[in-house]
Motif scaffolding. Sequence first.
Motif, PDB file in Angstrom:
ATOM      1  N   ALA A   1      24.528  19.910  59.178  1.00 39.57           N
ATOM      2  CA  ALA A   1      23.065  19.813  59.250  1.00 39.57           C
ATOM      3  C   ALA A   1      22.604  20.194  60.645  1.00 39.57           C
ATOM      4  O   ALA A   1      23.390  20.194  61.604  1.00 39.57           O
ATOM      5  CB  ALA A   1      22.631  18.381  58.927  1.00 39.57           C
ATOM      6  N   VAL A   2      21.319  20.521  60.715  1.00 41.67           N
ATOM      7  CA  VAL A   2      20.707  20.908  61.987  1.00 41.67           C
ATOM      8  C   VAL A   2      19.540  19.967  62.238  1.00 41.67           C
ATOM      9  O   VAL A   2      18.686  19.783  61.362  1.00 41.67           O
ATOM     10  CB  VAL A   2      20.184  22.365  61.907  1.00 41.67           C
ATOM     11  N   TRP A   3      19.528  19.338  63.386  1.00 46.16           N
ATOM     12  CA  TRP A   3      18.358  18.541  63.800  1.00 46.16           C
ATOM     13  C   TRP A   3      17.585  19.376  64.818  1.00 46.16           C
ATOM     14  O   TRP A   3      18.145  19.832  65.810  1.00 46.16           O
ATOM     15  CB  TRP A   3      18.805  17.197  64.382  1.00 46.16           C
TER      16      TRP A   3
ATOM     17  N   ILE B   1      17.011  18.495  59.620  1.00 40.82           N
ATOM     18  CA  ILE B   1      16.420  17.221  60.034  1.00 40.82           C
ATOM     19  C   ILE B   1      15.383  17.530  61.103  1.00 40.82           C
ATOM     20  O   ILE B   1      15.676  18.259  62.057  1.00 40.82           O
ATOM     21  CB  ILE B   1      17.522  16.288  60.575  1.00 40.82           C
ATOM     22  N   VAL B   2      14.181  17.005  60.921  1.00 40.54           N
ATOM     23  CA  VAL B   2      13.138  17.262  61.916  1.00 40.54           C
ATOM     24  C   VAL B   2      12.877  15.998  62.735  1.00 40.54           C
ATOM     25  O   VAL B   2      13.226  14.887  62.330  1.00 40.54           O
ATOM     26  CB  VAL B   2      11.820  17.784  61.283  1.00 40.54           C
TER      27      VAL B   2
ATOM     28  N   VAL C   1      12.352  19.042  53.994  1.00 40.90           N
ATOM     29  CA  VAL C   1      13.326  18.634  55.018  1.00 40.90           C
ATOM     30  C   VAL C   1      14.258  17.552  54.470  1.00 40.90           C
ATOM     31  O   VAL C   1      13.906  16.816  53.546  1.00 40.90           O
ATOM     32  CB  VAL C   1      12.652  18.136  56.324  1.00 40.90           C
ATOM     33  N   ASP C   2      15.435  17.473  55.062  1.00 36.81           N
ATOM     34  CA  ASP C   2      16.463  16.548  54.579  1.00 36.81           C
ATOM     35  C   ASP C   2      16.490  15.250  55.363  1.00 36.81           C
ATOM     36  O   ASP C   2      17.306  14.372  55.058  1.00 36.81           O
ATOM     37  CB  ASP C   2      17.827  17.230  54.677  1.00 36.81           C
ATOM     38  N   GLY C   3      15.637  15.146  56.363  1.00 36.13           N
ATOM     39  CA  GLY C   3      15.624  13.895  57.105  1.00 36.13           C
ATOM     40  C   GLY C   3      14.820  13.990  58.376  1.00 36.13           C
ATOM     41  O   GLY C   3      14.257  15.037  58.720  1.00 36.13           O
ATOM     42  N   PHE C   4      14.783  12.857  59.063  1.00 36.18           N
ATOM     43  CA  PHE C   4      13.995  12.719  60.292  1.00 36.18           C
ATOM     44  C   PHE C   4      14.828  12.046  61.364  1.00 36.18           C
ATOM     45  O   PHE C   4      15.493  11.041  61.090  1.00 36.18           O
ATOM     46  CB  PHE C   4      12.762  11.844  60.051  1.00 36.18           C
TER      47      PHE C   4
ATOM     48  N   ILE D   1      17.723  11.534  54.922  1.00 38.72           N
ATOM     49  CA  ILE D   1      18.107  10.449  55.839  1.00 38.72           C
ATOM     50  C   ILE D   1      17.149  10.284  57.024  1.00 38.72           C
ATOM     51  O   ILE D   1      16.382  11.192  57.366  1.00 38.72           O
ATOM     52  CB  ILE D   1      19.525  10.665  56.411  1.00 38.72           C
ATOM     53  N   PHE D   2      17.247   9.104  57.617  1.00 32.33           N
ATOM     54  CA  PHE D   2      16.593   8.810  58.894  1.00 32.33           C
ATOM     55  C   PHE D   2      17.671   8.539  59.928  1.00 32.33           C
ATOM     56  O   PHE D   2      18.622   7.801  59.633  1.00 32.33           O
ATOM     57  CB  PHE D   2      15.779   7.513  58.803  1.00 32.33           C
TER      58      PHE D   2
END
Length: 560
Positions: free
Chosen positions: A66-68, A115-116, A220-223, A281-282
């Motif tokens: 994943a990429v944040w 992930i943002v 998006v897949d998460g924060f 996810i968070f």
Amino acid sequence: MSQQHSAAPAPTSAVSAVEGRPDWWRDAVIYQVYPRSFADGNGDGMGDLEGVRTRLPYLRDLGVDAVWLSPFYASPQADAGYDVADYRAVDPMFGTLLDADALIRDAHALGLRIIVDLVPNHSSDQYEWFKRALAEGPGSPSRDRYHFRPGKGKNGEQPPNDWESIFGGPAWTRVTEPDGTPGEWYLHLFAPEQPDFNWEHPAVGDEFRSILRFWLDMGVDGFRIDVAHGMVKAEGLPDLGDHEQLTLLGNDVMPFFDQDGVHDIYREWRLVLDEYSGDRIFVAEAWTPTVERTANYVRPDELHQAFNFQYLATHWDAAELRTVVNRTLDAMRPVGAPATWVLSNHDVTRHATRFANPAGLGTQIRLAGDREVGLRRARAATLLMLALPGSAYVYQGEELGLPDVVDLPDEVRQDPAYFRGAGQDGFRDGCRVPIPWTRTGPSYGFGDGGSWLPQPADWGGLSVEAQTGEPGSTLELYRAALAVRRERADLGAGDAVEWLRAPEGVLAFRRGEFVCVANTTGESVPMPAYGRVLLASGEITEAAGEAKVPADTTVWWSAS
Ligand code: GLC
């Protein structure tokens, strides 16, 4: 609010999910992109979303899950985008919402999750709510969305309490009221351009649940939650009194950090997230005093992960590392959350430079130290981190072994902490220098228009191009390590390590068929050969069942 941005591009099934295990995040390797400094698609010297999109295949091939992305929202950039003026818009400097949409779709097509960053503790002073609060004056309901207070002293000329900004100076700024007189003060734990929201006000919670939905609808897949420990302040905003704020920070619960009330917010957010499909996810950026308090953020009905800053702050020392690993695993086990491991990010000196210097200088260092030693230890530390159970974070450029840029001239610096002279901070620009992609060219392939912070003259040799296919290069070490991690379920899985006997200064542990040995000393040590060497961060020599593990080196063995 800028309502014109409130409609996300219509989601389609293509953006909403990535195939894979539902609990992918438990052992995921997540790569942090700092958008300003990753890749510049339009040649203006500043990285952007298009730059990130075109480099996604590089990240897929690197082997991350994943990429944040650090913030790319509309912002006056008083704190490099952590001062958001519109949570539903992309800053023109980074592109448009359509670019964000294209990035999410392309990432998903490549099997990468996105992930943002979410910045809920404070807004920009240019956010509509804050501008309105200033314009409508004392006593207006719009001021209740922030922390406005009258000052102390005869004419209200002193701040309402003694809290200091993390970036230095008082945590309060006095405003000039609409009638031109000096008036109330407002709270900002960071820069004055970052007023803290009042999370007691229901509109704030409503707004952020809506912002969550906006980006979830975008796919998006998460924060990653910025300052996740800061939103709730102690009742009455009490003074710290005699305590020295700097020594308390990170060591104690503060009236503005790690208050128990934040957990109510996360329980509500979790309900929102769970309405969406696709195992999103968070992850909390919560600087708490202990890993046990960090565990509170990842209880089953709250967040999924929290950064392990205790691990990040640990020196390259076997005994200290073993203690923090044990303590982390012990703290996470009761709440059923995976441990996380992280060595670098956009707020601390890169670990290749931290480890190049004597221990005990903290995480903000402006000394080059011994670069060779630093790189050797950084590579060893990475293999150790990637052998631990749980999820790991990699900060852009660490896979190239980049050092911090410790000699940036003062006139190019942008870190607001630098200008406010916090003492413990202010040198974050050194880990934010745009990364080198090619051996040559005006910004080593970062973009056609130069680079917003100057890159050192020797960075061509550290570029992706220079290291690709080069045996023993740091980039190839990361690629190999991530490939092994993908092949073997035993690396990130579970919640325990079985420690093996090892000489002082050496860590050795078994996880199923897998054995990891990290020599943190400056001397080579003899160890039993545990089987087949899968990977090593330095040259291992083996003879008659014994292996020589060189100074500052980690080795992975497979017993099978
Ligand atoms: C977080 C960010 C940091 C930022 C601060 C204020 O710690 O990681 O970069 O300056 O929050 O938003």
